[in-house]
Enzyme design. Structure first.
Site, PDB file in Angstrom:
ATOM      1  N   VAL A  98       0.811  -1.209   0.000  1.00  0.00           N
ATOM      2  CA  VAL A  98       0.000   0.000   0.000  1.00  0.00           C
ATOM      3  C   VAL A  98       0.846   1.260   0.000  1.00  0.00           C
ATOM      4  CG1 VAL A  98      -0.233   0.221   2.509  1.00  0.00           C
ATOM      5  CG2 VAL A  98      -2.055   1.051   1.025  1.00  0.00           C
ATOM      6  N   ALA A 249       5.109  -5.034   7.529  1.00  0.00           N
ATOM      7  CA  ALA A 249       3.780  -5.118   6.922  1.00  0.00           C
ATOM      8  C   ALA A 249       3.776  -4.413   5.578  1.00  0.00           C
ATOM      9  CB  ALA A 249       2.721  -4.503   7.830  1.00  0.00           C
ATOM     10  N   ASP A 250       3.101  -5.007   4.628  1.00  0.00           N
ATOM     11  CA  ASP A 250       2.900  -4.361   3.334  1.00  0.00           C
ATOM     12  C   ASP A 250       1.564  -3.629   3.270  1.00  0.00           C
ATOM     13  OD1 ASP A 250       4.993  -5.377   0.985  1.00  0.00           O
ATOM     14  OD2 ASP A 250       4.937  -6.652   2.741  1.00  0.00           O
ATOM     15  N   ARG A 251       0.625  -4.039   4.113  1.00  0.00           N
ATOM     16  CA  ARG A 251      -0.663  -3.342   4.192  1.00  0.00           C
ATOM     17  C   ARG A 251      -1.330  -3.698   5.514  1.00  0.00           C
ATOM     18  NH1 ARG A 251      -4.415  -1.291  -0.236  1.00  0.00           N
ATOM     19  NH2 ARG A 251      -2.708  -1.849  -1.612  1.00  0.00           N
ATOM     20  N   ALA A 259      -1.274  -7.639   6.224  1.00  0.00           N
ATOM     21  CA  ALA A 259      -0.690  -8.444   5.150  1.00  0.00           C
ATOM     22  C   ALA A 259       0.823  -8.301   5.204  1.00  0.00           C
ATOM     23  CB  ALA A 259      -1.213  -7.995   3.789  1.00  0.00           C
TER      24      ALA A 259
END
Length: 367
Positions: A98, A249-251, A259
């Site tokens: 994100v 975390a990526d999102r 995620a």
């Protein structure tokens, strides 16, 4: 620009961008030249550069290099439209992270506002370049704040122990950011504070970001560390060798569902069972309040070759020909398995240990 004392995935000077080819680590340190947004898209998609913060910065800087000294004779509005379309293209390189889409939206808004009063298209490009450069500088400062908040909070939760051992997954250090790192930044801060006994890192299959990149960083920084197989994490916890798990975390959804690299969910379940604290460390740009929960997070699937061939898909075939493959790049960890979320604005906690987070109120209060 950036932090010269640590490993750097991104080397930038105005008009020039070089990215460390992380596919070749730890055996070779090779930088590739990125001359435009197409080079940037390919570098992100092919995992030359990875890590949600680094992806966003590399994307913005690849476009900054493209428009530097560009002979653009159209109107400011057309210049803003040019940048906006290029950013949309770059977002398609890694849709789950994100940070990239968040940065693109903010940059698009910036150039659009600037175009309303600008008299020269070059001013649009100048404003964009300066904003992209600011992202690079700010990321290091944000990561150091994450490290500081995280180290203090862990010491408080663990009783100011001087023998804290933690487990981390994937790579969240200088190679995944502009410098210092997020989850690995917390580990770095614990080490510099003299309270880290040992850091454990997983291989992080199938692309081996842990064994190739995190282990490389830990050795480089002379942080006491041990590499384990992904499948050894539960046994490590059962032996009482770690007090906390720290991941990136990526999102992050509005309720705190997160995620991150595939295998994170496994670790959270094991941590819950063994009474090990489980932390997520990420900048607030990783938070996506438009998603009520992790169920709405789009999970990217990677090439089957990463499982069928050695070296994360770059080496010899190791699996039987004809076998089908499911290779999701990420999984979602429910908020009820997460102890706290560490950001540059502070630590997000919850009143009920098994509940969700009120992230929206935290962000409002932090502004």
């Amino acid at each position: 620009m950036g932090e010269s004392s640590a490993l750097q995935a991104i080397l930038y000077d105005r008009g020039s961008l070089r990215l460390l080819d992380q596919r070749k680590l730890p055996l070779e340190e090779v930088y590739i030249d990125v001359k435009d947004s197409t080079d940037g898209w390919n570098a992100i998609s092919d995992m030359v550069v990875r890590g949600a913060p680094a992806i966003a910065i590399a994307a913005a800087l690849s476009l900054a290099v493209e428009v530097f000294d560009q002979d653009f004779t159209s109107t400011p509005a057309e210049a803003a439209s040019f940048i906006s379309k290029k950013l949309e293209y770059l977002v398609s390189s890694r849709p789950t992270a994100v940070n990239l889409s968040d940065a693109a939206t903010k940059l698009q808004s910036l150039v659009s506002r600037t175009a309303e009063t600008a008299k020269d298209a070059k001013l649009i490009f100048q404003v964009f370049i300066e904003a992209a450069e600011t992202m690079l500088v700010d990321d290091v400062a944000d990561n150091k704040a994450i490290g500081s908040h995280g180290a203090k909070f862990l010491q408080l939760q663990l009783g100011s122990s001087k023998n804290i051992s933690v487990l981390t997954h994937c790579n969240t250090g200088s190679l995944a950011t502009a410098g210092y790192g997020t989850a690995l930044g917390v580990i770095r801060a614990l080490h510099s504070g003299g309270v880290l006994e040992k850091a454990f890192c997983t291989e992080t299959r199938p692309f081996n970001q842990g064994s190739r990149l995190t282990a490389f960083e830990l050795v480089h920084e002379k942080i006491p560390a041990t590499l384990i197989a992904d499948s050894a994490a539960a046994a490590l916890m059962n032996n009482g060798q770690v007090q906390a798990v720290i991941v990136g975390a990526d999102r992050i959804a509005a309720n705190g569902d997160t995620a991150n690299k595939i295998g994170t969910y496994n670790l959270s379940i094991s941590a819950k069972h063994h009474g090990v604290q489980f932390y997520v460390a990420a900048p607030v740009t990783s938070i996506d309040l438009s998603l009520p929960s992790g169920k709405e997070i789009v999970i990217e699937e990677r090439s089957p070759k990463e499982l069928l061939n050695s070296e994360g898909g770059l080496g010899k075939q190791v699996a039987a020909s004809g076998i089908s493959v499911w290779n999701p790049a990420f999984d979602v960890t429910p908020a009820n398995l997460i102890t706290a979320i560490i950001t540059e604005k502070g630590v997000i906690t919850k009143s009920d240990p098994d509940g969700t987070f009120d992230i929206e109120d935290f962000i409002k209060a932090a502004k």
